[in-house]
Design a protein around this motif. Structure first.
Motif, mmCIF file in Angstrom:
data_model
loop_
_atom_site.group_PDB
_atom_site.id
_atom_site.type_symbol
_atom_site.label_atom_id
_atom_site.label_comp_id
_atom_site.label_asym_id
_atom_site.label_seq_id
_atom_site.Cartn_x
_atom_site.Cartn_y
_atom_site.Cartn_z
ATOM 1 N N GLY A 31 12.303 -8.203 -10.413
ATOM 2 C CA GLY A 31 11.891 -7.891 -11.725
ATOM 3 C C GLY A 31 12.109 -6.561 -12.198
ATOM 4 N N LEU A 32 11.680 -5.618 -11.184
ATOM 5 C CA LEU A 32 11.971 -4.084 -11.557
ATOM 6 C C LEU A 32 13.143 -3.915 -12.009
ATOM 7 C CD1 LEU A 32 9.066 -2.604 -9.432
ATOM 8 C CD2 LEU A 32 9.152 -2.791 -11.933
ATOM 9 N N ILE A 33 14.043 -4.150 -11.048
ATOM 10 C CA ILE A 33 15.257 -3.751 -10.916
ATOM 11 C C ILE A 33 16.239 -4.504 -12.155
ATOM 12 C CG2 ILE A 33 17.584 -4.136 -9.948
ATOM 13 C CD1 ILE A 33 16.379 -3.964 -7.116
ATOM 14 N N LEU A 34 16.051 -5.945 -12.353
ATOM 15 C CA LEU A 34 16.320 -6.470 -13.584
ATOM 16 C C LEU A 34 16.036 -5.724 -15.123
ATOM 17 C CD1 LEU A 34 18.406 -8.768 -14.641
ATOM 18 C CD2 LEU A 34 16.479 -10.007 -14.633
ATOM 19 N N ALA A 35 14.868 -5.599 -15.025
ATOM 20 C CA ALA A 35 13.980 -4.816 -16.248
ATOM 21 C C ALA A 35 14.739 -3.337 -16.326
ATOM 22 C CB ALA A 35 12.740 -4.841 -16.285
ATOM 23 N N GLY A 36 14.837 -2.805 -15.261
ATOM 24 C CA GLY A 36 15.726 -1.432 -15.415
ATOM 25 C C GLY A 36 16.839 -1.429 -15.703
ATOM 26 N N THR A 37 17.836 -2.397 -15.398
ATOM 27 C CA THR A 37 19.002 -2.328 -15.762
ATOM 28 C C THR A 37 19.236 -2.781 -17.351
ATOM 29 O OG1 THR A 37 19.093 -4.640 -15.117
ATOM 30 C CG2 THR A 37 19.805 -3.183 -13.572
ATOM 31 N N PHE A 38 18.479 -3.656 -17.879
ATOM 32 C CA PHE A 38 18.442 -3.870 -19.205
ATOM 33 C C PHE A 38 18.027 -2.549 -20.098
ATOM 34 C CE2 PHE A 38 18.789 -8.370 -18.323
ATOM 35 C CZ PHE A 38 19.670 -8.699 -18.984
ATOM 36 N N ALA A 39 16.839 -1.895 -19.346
ATOM 37 C CA ALA A 39 16.342 -0.597 -19.754
ATOM 38 C C ALA A 39 17.538 0.434 -19.874
ATOM 39 C CB ALA A 39 15.272 -0.094 -19.474
ATOM 40 N N VAL A 40 18.563 0.416 -19.196
ATOM 41 C CA VAL A 40 19.648 1.496 -19.356
ATOM 42 C C VAL A 40 20.475 1.203 -20.600
ATOM 43 C CG1 VAL A 40 21.847 2.069 -18.426
ATOM 44 C CG2 VAL A 40 19.995 1.518 -16.925
ATOM 45 N N LEU A 41 20.210 0.045 -21.341
ATOM 46 C CA LEU A 41 20.967 -0.266 -22.519
ATOM 47 C C LEU A 41 20.242 0.685 -23.665
ATOM 48 C CD1 LEU A 41 21.422 -4.000 -22.667
ATOM 49 C CD2 LEU A 41 23.229 -2.310 -22.568
ATOM 50 N N ILE A 43 13.800 -5.219 -25.835
ATOM 51 C CA ILE A 43 12.955 -6.393 -25.791
ATOM 52 C C ILE A 43 13.322 -7.324 -24.618
ATOM 53 C CG2 ILE A 43 12.986 -8.596 -27.045
ATOM 54 C CD1 ILE A 43 13.528 -6.840 -29.616
ATOM 55 N N THR A 44 14.565 -7.174 -24.003
ATOM 56 C CA THR A 44 14.766 -8.025 -22.804
ATOM 57 C C THR A 44 14.095 -7.454 -21.588
ATOM 58 O OG1 THR A 44 16.895 -8.812 -23.738
ATOM 59 C CG2 THR A 44 16.606 -9.210 -21.421
ATOM 60 N N ALA A 45 14.171 -6.256 -21.460
ATOM 61 C CA ALA A 45 13.539 -5.535 -20.286
ATOM 62 C C ALA A 45 11.899 -5.845 -20.278
ATOM 63 C CB ALA A 45 13.571 -3.952 -20.510
ATOM 64 N N ILE A 46 11.499 -5.813 -21.686
ATOM 65 C CA ILE A 46 9.921 -6.029 -21.714
ATOM 66 C C ILE A 46 9.429 -7.557 -21.296
ATOM 67 C CG2 ILE A 46 8.178 -6.508 -23.473
ATOM 68 C CD1 ILE A 46 9.029 -3.954 -25.067
ATOM 69 N N GLY A 60 22.783 -9.999 -10.332
ATOM 70 C CA GLY A 60 23.487 -10.196 -9.127
ATOM 71 C C GLY A 60 22.495 -9.331 -8.082
ATOM 72 N N THR A 61 21.933 -8.429 -8.189
ATOM 73 C CA THR A 61 21.181 -7.799 -7.269
ATOM 74 C C THR A 61 19.979 -8.567 -6.940
ATOM 75 O OG1 THR A 61 21.671 -5.632 -8.094
ATOM 76 C CG2 THR A 61 19.608 -5.795 -6.759
ATOM 77 N N ASP A 62 19.441 -9.406 -7.919
ATOM 78 C CA ASP A 62 18.160 -10.318 -7.840
ATOM 79 C C ASP A 62 18.579 -11.496 -6.659
ATOM 80 O OD1 ASP A 62 16.884 -8.758 -9.509
ATOM 81 O OD2 ASP A 62 16.426 -10.442 -11.069
#
Length: 740
Positions: free
Chosen positions: A671-681, A695-698, A270-272
């Motif tokens: 990309g940084l925001i999307l990767a960061g949100t997945f990295a929260v997991l 894996i998804t953040a990478i 959504g942020t993207d």
């Protein structure tokens, strides 16, 4: 700008329509939230993942009919004291079983009558060193996780009251004090539900804070940082009650895992989408004095790419509906509906808020035209500001300067990571996804050390003898991996139905144990055939946790083989319709597939060597593929759309250079925001989410920093005019041809 092009923008962000759009969203979110149940209130965890036709499910049905007392699920109360259990601790067992027999806890169905056994018989139930005792307490199979938790909590209270101390608070390896842990299928189910339930709030807070901090660092504007979060909040205010209503009608089933990942996806994607529009608006405000014309141009220029990106993700996620595995199916509707509504919010609510706020959205770094900056400086009596520097476009210069070198380096790097994937080991062991200090995992560890680990979840082999003597017991006892074999039981309504319980001498949740299920079936069918039983393949049922996990594995593998080609096919079709280029469609899809395998390879290196995991959960590849391929194409679509538009008025090489530069900052930010949100997991205590998030953040980072700025533009430049085939674009200013 023609009315035709600006009509959509006027409709959602015009002088009056911007207020109407905002009021519509406020009313929709408010009314739906007030009138319909929230999705969290309809959460159902531990829903069955297998359909009724699966072998283990059929076995459970036969067991429930013929062996009703054995169809319930056990909670294993593991009592341990390193120095050895004395008569005092065994007296606690007697009193507890007497209490549970007289006054069962909620949803309890049975408990062994250990209080009636003589001392010698009770002593024989201890481990070889006399330090451990396992008390099985059976609960109703149809009891939900909350009901089971209620019963186990009451059981713990009874044990604490009888023991006069709290053995659940003692370390599991205590030498001189009694420790207790609840494990087994009941304990595992309770812990799994608790993990996801506790994760919801912390995940939401962590995701919001991360997105807010990244937006503040990237755009340095508090208003702009809050704007995407407000849009996501309104979208969630519509999504949650709609999903809750659908779940209350029984149309869908939602669980904690789906809600957790949906929250991350909503904030990240959504942020993207919001940033795709916001960045274009900010860019135009530097050349256009009218904020209205700038916004309408931004909406016109970015709405197609945003809509296409969102539709790609929606279609990819809906593909999960063809899966047989319940967890995959349960993801399809919540995820796709969330992205659909978020996409609509990005195309309506966000333009309306930008129209209301105007240039103030970017305060204190307000974008202005050079003329506006000079006028502002003159009013304040300051010298005219210097002309803004051209943004550094080093990626565009590198790609257009040395495309063959870029292509070779990218493929070597991504291919090297993808080459790691054959080394990946998978597991379907639910316990391995728990933290090591989780109660059910600690209890299982004690059982594995003191008894056979197979005691945690024995397999039940049921056969229809058709009234003939079958030497199945002897054949099962001869198998090297069978540790304990029970006496045969005969069916309640059909005495020809015979059942054996088998305890493995290894972890019953391991892949090695699961791989023994086909062999057990073969042994049973062979025993029936040797006894002259007709159609022996129809008279064998194998149930239990190991058989269920085996069916989970085979069903998941079937879904992976089916879903992945469908996702690739549908995304290819959408790209073809949007770009009208067969060649571009092929290489855009191939690049995200290469990116996926690279992410899987690098993810394995991080998870295995960095985090110490011996294997990754078997569902991770399909989950990651669907998300990475769909989200990866988002960035490709946004960038390639810019190149395609610029190519109509300038040479291809210049179009690529400017397209990469123009979209570089926004895609990097997104990309940084999307990767960061997945990295929260990865901060959660649930290994399946840690591995999926990592894996998804990478994969998102590889798309953002390798595939999008370098690999795709290099391929486009090297293909030249063939990148547009079968479309034909007349060259502008120079002759475009494929480089050789």
């Amino acid at each position: 700008m023609s009315n035709k092009k600006s009509g959509y923008g006027n409709w959602v962000a015009g002088k009056r329509s911007k207020w109407i759009t905002l009021l519509v969203w406020i009313a929709a979110a408010g009314l739906l939230s007030a009138l319909l149940p929230s999705v969290n209130s309809q959460e159902i965890n531990n829903s069955p993942n297998l359909k009724s036709g699966k072998p283990s499910v059929q076995a459970d049905a036969v067991a429930a009919r013929e062996f009703p007392s054995g169809s319930d699920i056990p909670a294993l109360v593991v009592l341990h004291k390193g120095s050895g259990l004395t008569e005092t601790e065994l007296d606690v067992v007697r009193k507890l079983t007497e209490k549970l027999s007289a006054s069962p806890v909620p949803h309890q169905t049975a408990v062994p009558p250990f209080h009636t056994l003589p001392p010698q018989a009770l002593q024989s139930q201890l481990s070889e060193d006399g330090s451990t005792f396992v008390l099985p307490v059976l609960f109703a199979k149809d009891a939900g996780a909350e009901n089971l938790k209620e019963g186990v909590t009451e059981l713990k209270h009874e044990l604490v009251a009888i023991a006069g101390a709290d053995p659940f608070a003692e370390p599991r390896d205590s030498a001189d004090k009694l420790s207790a842990r609840v494990t087994g299928p009941v304990g595992i189910q309770i812990d799994a539900t608790g993990l996801f339930k506790d994760a919801d709030v912390s995940l939401l807070i962590g995701t919001v804070l991360l997105v807010l901090i990244l937006l503040l660092l990237i755009y340095r504007s508090p208003i702009l940082a809050l704007l995407p979060l407000v849009a996501v909040g309104f979208a969630y205010g519509v999504i949650s009650p709609l999903l809750g209503w659908m779940a209350s009608k029984g149309w869908i089933v939602v669980d904690g895992q789906a809600i957790s990942i949906m929250t991350v996806l909503l904030f990240g994607a959504g942020t993207d989408y919001c940033l795709f529009l916001i960045s274009r608006f900010r860019q135009l405000l530097r050349t256009e004095t009218s904020k209205t014309r700038a916004l309408l141009a931004a909406v016109t220029g970015s709405s197609g790419a945003i809509a296409m990106s969102g539709l790609t993700v929606v279609i990819a996620l809906l593909t999960l509906l063809v899966a047989e595995y319940g967890a995959y199916q349960r993801f399809a509707i919540p995820f796709s509906l969330a992205i659909l509504i978020m996409g609509i919010a990005s195309l309506t609510l966000v333009p309306a808020m930008l129209a209301i706020l105007g240039r103030a959205s970017f305060y204190p770094f307000v974008p202005r035209t050079p003329e506006m900056q000079r006028e502002r400086a003159a009013r304040k009596g300051k010298p005219a500001p210097a002309a803004p520097k051209e943004p550094r476009n080093w990626a565009g210069r590198i790609v257009t300067g040395k495309p063959w070198t870029v292509l070779f380096v990218c493929l070597l790097f991504l291919g090297g990571l993808a080459a790691v994937t054959p080394q990946i080991k998978f597991t379907y062991d639910l316990l391995s996804s728990f933290p090591k200090d989780m109660e059910s995992r600690e209890g299982f560890a004690v059982i594995g050390e003191q008894f056979s680990p197979g005691e945690l979840a024995p397999a039940k082999i049921i056969v229809d003898t058709q009234g003939k003597p079958v030497a199945l017991g002897e054949k099962l006892a001869d198998l090297p991996y069978v540790d304990v074999l029970s006496e045969p039981q005969t069916g309640k309504s059909d005495p020809n139905i015979v059942a054996y319980e088998v305890q493995f001498d290894l972890n019953p949740y391991s892949i090695e144990a699961m791989n023994h299920i086909p062999e057990l079936r073969k042994v049973a069918e062979q025993a029936l055939a040797e006894s002259g039983v007709a159609n022996p393949q129809d008279g064998v049922w194998i149930g239990g946790q190991t058989a269920e996990q085996y069916d989970n594995k085979t069903t998941g593998e079937r879904d992976t083989r089916l879903v992945i080609p469908i996702v690739i096919g549908l995304i290819s079709l959408l790209l073809l319709l949007y770009l009208r280029s067969v060649v571009a469609t092929v290489y855009l899809v191939l690049t995200v597939i290469v990116s996926f395998f690279s992410a899987l390879g690098l993810g394995w290196l991080v998870v295995h060597y960095g985090m110490g995991a011996e294997a990754i959960q078997g569902a991770i590849p399909l989950y990651s593929f669907v998300f990475l391929v769909a989200l990866g194409e988002d960035y490709n679509i946004f960038m390639i759309s810019s190149i395609w538009q610029k190519r109509k008025r300038m040479p291809l090489k210049q179009a690529i250079k400017e397209g990469v530069g123009e979209t570089g900052s926004v895609i990097t930010s997104a990309g940084l925001i999307l990767a960061g949100t997945f990295a929260v997991l990865a901060t959660l205590p649930i290994q399946v989410l840690v591995q999926f998030g990592t894996i998804t953040a990478i994969g998102v980072l590889l798309d953002t920093f390798v595939v999008r700025p370098f690999l795709v533009p290099a391929i486009t430049l090297l293909l030249g005019r063939w990148a547009f085939w079968p479309g034909k674009l007349e060259p502008v200013g120079e002759k475009d041809s494929a480089l050789k």
